[in-house]
Design an enzyme around this catalytic site. Structure first.
Site, PDB file in Angstrom:
ATOM      1  N   ASP A   1      -4.327   0.537  -9.617  1.00  0.00           N
ATOM      2  CA  ASP A   1      -5.752   0.226  -9.791  1.00  0.00           C
ATOM      3  C   ASP A   1      -6.085  -0.036 -11.259  1.00  0.00           C
ATOM      4  O   ASP A   1      -6.790  -0.981 -11.592  1.00  0.00           O
ATOM      5  CB  ASP A   1      -6.618   1.372  -9.258  1.00  0.00           C
ATOM      6  CG  ASP A   1      -6.275   1.725  -7.823  1.00  0.00           C
ATOM      7  OD1 ASP A   1      -5.583   0.925  -7.172  1.00  0.00           O
ATOM      8  OD2 ASP A   1      -6.694   2.801  -7.359  1.00  0.00           O
TER       9      ASP A   1
ATOM     10  N   GLU B   1       0.848  -1.201   0.000  1.00  0.00           N
ATOM     11  CA  GLU B   1       0.000   0.000   0.000  1.00  0.00           C
ATOM     12  C   GLU B   1       0.876   1.241   0.000  1.00  0.00           C
ATOM     13  O   GLU B   1       1.856   1.327   0.743  1.00  0.00           O
ATOM     14  CB  GLU B   1      -0.893  -0.046   1.243  1.00  0.00           C
ATOM     15  CG  GLU B   1      -2.321   0.353   1.001  1.00  0.00           C
ATOM     16  CD  GLU B   1      -3.057  -0.561   0.001  1.00  0.00           C
ATOM     17  OE1 GLU B   1      -3.103  -0.218  -1.196  1.00  0.00           O
ATOM     18  OE2 GLU B   1      -3.574  -1.590   0.446  1.00  0.00           O
ATOM     19  N   HIS B   2       0.515   2.188  -0.849  1.00  0.00           N
ATOM     20  CA  HIS B   2       1.260   3.448  -1.015  1.00  0.00           C
ATOM     21  C   HIS B   2       2.700   3.204  -1.479  1.00  0.00           C
ATOM     22  O   HIS B   2       3.605   3.964  -1.174  1.00  0.00           O
ATOM     23  CB  HIS B   2       1.229   4.277   0.283  1.00  0.00           C
ATOM     24  CG  HIS B   2      -0.156   4.749   0.618  1.00  0.00           C
ATOM     25  ND1 HIS B   2      -0.695   5.889   0.063  1.00  0.00           N
ATOM     26  CD2 HIS B   2      -1.126   4.219   1.400  1.00  0.00           C
ATOM     27  CE1 HIS B   2      -1.941   6.045   0.513  1.00  0.00           C
ATOM     28  NE2 HIS B   2      -2.234   5.042   1.326  1.00  0.00           N
TER      29      HIS B   2
ATOM     30  N   SER C   1     -11.493   0.728  -5.941  1.00  0.00           N
ATOM     31  CA  SER C   1     -11.216   1.184  -7.315  1.00  0.00           C
ATOM     32  C   SER C   1     -12.426   1.193  -8.228  1.00  0.00           C
ATOM     33  O   SER C   1     -12.379   0.718  -9.358  1.00  0.00           O
ATOM     34  CB  SER C   1     -10.122   0.324  -7.959  1.00  0.00           C
ATOM     35  OG  SER C   1      -8.961   0.420  -7.217  1.00  0.00           O
TER      36      SER C   1
ATOM     37  N   TYR D   1      -3.752  12.051   0.747  1.00  0.00           N
ATOM     38  CA  TYR D   1      -2.987  11.224  -0.202  1.00  0.00           C
ATOM     39  C   TYR D   1      -1.884  12.069  -0.820  1.00  0.00           C
ATOM     40  O   TYR D   1      -0.721  11.652  -0.885  1.00  0.00           O
ATOM     41  CB  TYR D   1      -3.954  10.704  -1.275  1.00  0.00           C
ATOM     42  CG  TYR D   1      -3.382   9.715  -2.264  1.00  0.00           C
ATOM     43  CD1 TYR D   1      -3.372   8.354  -1.997  1.00  0.00           C
ATOM     44  CD2 TYR D   1      -2.884  10.137  -3.491  1.00  0.00           C
ATOM     45  CE1 TYR D   1      -2.883   7.433  -2.921  1.00  0.00           C
ATOM     46  CE2 TYR D   1      -2.379   9.228  -4.424  1.00  0.00           C
ATOM     47  CZ  TYR D   1      -2.387   7.879  -4.128  1.00  0.00           C
ATOM     48  OH  TYR D   1      -1.898   6.973  -5.044  1.00  0.00           O
TER      49      TYR D   1
HETATM   50  C1  GLA Z   1      -5.169   4.439  -4.300  1.00  0.00           C
HETATM   51  C2  GLA Z   1      -4.401   4.783  -5.569  1.00  0.00           C
HETATM   52  C3  GLA Z   1      -3.368   3.699  -5.876  1.00  0.00           C
HETATM   53  C4  GLA Z   1      -2.498   3.418  -4.659  1.00  0.00           C
HETATM   54  C5  GLA Z   1      -3.351   3.190  -3.416  1.00  0.00           C
HETATM   55  C6  GLA Z   1      -2.535   3.062  -2.164  1.00  0.00           C
HETATM   56  O1  GLA Z   1      -5.946   3.293  -4.517  1.00  0.00           O
HETATM   57  O2  GLA Z   1      -5.293   4.910  -6.656  1.00  0.00           O
HETATM   58  O3  GLA Z   1      -2.599   4.094  -6.986  1.00  0.00           O
HETATM   59  O4  GLA Z   1      -1.568   4.438  -4.464  1.00  0.00           O
HETATM   60  O5  GLA Z   1      -4.284   4.235  -3.224  1.00  0.00           O
HETATM   61  O6  GLA Z   1      -1.771   1.912  -2.203  1.00  0.00           O
END
Ligand code: GLA
Length: 388
Positions: free
Chosen positions: A175, A37-38, A129, A224
């Protein structure tokens, strides 16, 4: 797939609205991320799974000079626009198809005018997503009807561009790439730098259980962007010591510990999350490969802690769901999934333990937050495709 409720729903609605059958039905899935994640906007690794929940699009060419899109989930709201010249974004769901047109035009491709009906069962704002699924559904429909020769990974990049530059959300590539390239029964290890993909089958007898906290944070996109900026700040500092590093992907934990002390404490913790998370993704993939689901589960729990304490993108509701999950025998691991600040957790659970798991986390959550989470089992599904 043709038996799917949304397949029937969009087909019938298209027929009723446009007085003839659609040419194509396109399905593009949402996703859950098992771990990583991230990390995608830090050139790192992610391990998502495309899921059952998807955007469904009934679509056909039209002679009209405009495109008409009906969104069934938005009270049958309709957007009408020209595919020759897209007006600036004004917000709302029509930004997704319009952004995709914008990205095609940027690439020198003229998408044809279409009629379309859209319906989706990817929960909105839950970190699964829903927007990438809509983008991919439209992009794939236009690619098919326009006879464009675009490989799926490029289509994912085109949709990411639509989201970044037209819609105005600064997301990474995870995503769109999993909605484009997911594979039934498998998790996809993606290197966000090279875009190389490897698929790992999920072990038999293990269920992916999603728990939607129903918490939606409007702060999510600004926070974010703050996290992204902090990662860039960390790289700028660390480059003085590791000149070949262009992203946190290139920083080892050892180098972070050695050279990161000059960073503000909070930036140091953000970087530590990314550096350790990249390592966890690779260890998780290895554990899957070895069939060691216990080891994989422990990495999820570690990952959640890191998101909670170092990256600070969790919420009390998500922490409670993870804690309750880990109390159930047969649950291997749990963590928040997606960007955080609300949305969903996922857990890997032995199939026979799922009913008890569901009952326990629902009870604990309801007692503490006075609402019931939406808990369901999902399955690794294929990426975008025409269903017919
Ligand atoms: C969102 C963004 C992704 C990713 C996640 C965190 O879903 O669209 O690209 O950065 O957050 O992992």
């Amino acid at each position: 797939m043709v038996e799917h409720e949304l397949y029937r729903k969009v087909t019938q609605a298209y027929n009723a609205r446009f007085q003839h059958p659609p040419q194509l039905i396109v399905r593009a899935p949402g996703r859950v991320n098992l771990i990583g994640e991230h990390t995608d906007y830090n050139d790192g690794f992610v391990l998502p799974v495309a899921v059952d929940q998807a955007a469904w699009l009934a679509v056909g060419l039209t002679e009209e000079p405009w495109t008409t899109v009906r969104a069934m989930d938005m009270g049958n709201d309709e957007a009408v626009f020209s595919v020759n010249q897209v007006p600036a974004s004004v917000g709302g769901w029509p930004d997704y198809p319009k952004g995709v047109v914008w990205a095609f035009l940027e690439r020198g491709l003229q998408p044809p005018s279409v009629n379309a009906v859209l319906a989706s069962d990817v929960p909105v704002g839950a970190g699964m997503s829903s927007s990438a699924a809509i983008e991919l559904a439209f992009a794939f429909a236009w690619t098919t009807l326009g006879h464009f020769d675009i490989p799926l990974p490029d289509l994912a990049l085109l949709c990411q561009r639509a989201e970044n530059q037209y819609v105005g959300v600064n997301c990474g590539i995870m995503d769109q790439m999993i909605s484009a390239c997911g594979k039934a029964g498998h998790a996809m290890l993606l290197d966000s730098r090279s875009l190389e993909r490897r698929y790992f089958p999920l072990p038999e007898g293990v269920a992916i259980v999603v728990a939607d906290s129903l918490v939606r944070r409007s702060l999510a996109s600004s926070e974010y962007n703050v996290r992204r900026a902090q990662c860039e700040q960390a790289v700028a500092h660390l480059q003085k010591y590791v000149p070949e590093a262009t992203a946190l992907r290139d920083i080892s934990l050892r180098n972070l510990e050695r050279f990161g002390r000059g960073l503000p404490e909070v930036v140091y913790r953000r970087a530590r999350h990314v550096v350790t998370e990249n390592d966890r993704v690779l260890r998780f993939a290895r554990a899957l490969y070895n069939g060691d689901i216990e080891a994989a589960g422990m990495l999820m729990v570690e990952g959640h802690r890191s998101l909670r304490d170092d990256y600070e993108v969790s919420a009390p509701e998500l922490d409670a769901l993870v804690e309750a999950a880990m109390e159930v025998p047969g649950c291997y691991g749990a963590r928040l999934t997606g960007a955080g600040f609300g949305g969903c957790t996922i857990a890997l659970v032995a199939e026979e333990a799922v009913p008890e798991f569901q009952a326990h986390i629902t009870e604990v959550y309801a007692a503490r937050f006075e609402k019931r989470p939406a808990v369901y089992v999902t399955h690794p599904a294929d990426g975008v495709a025409v269903i017919q």
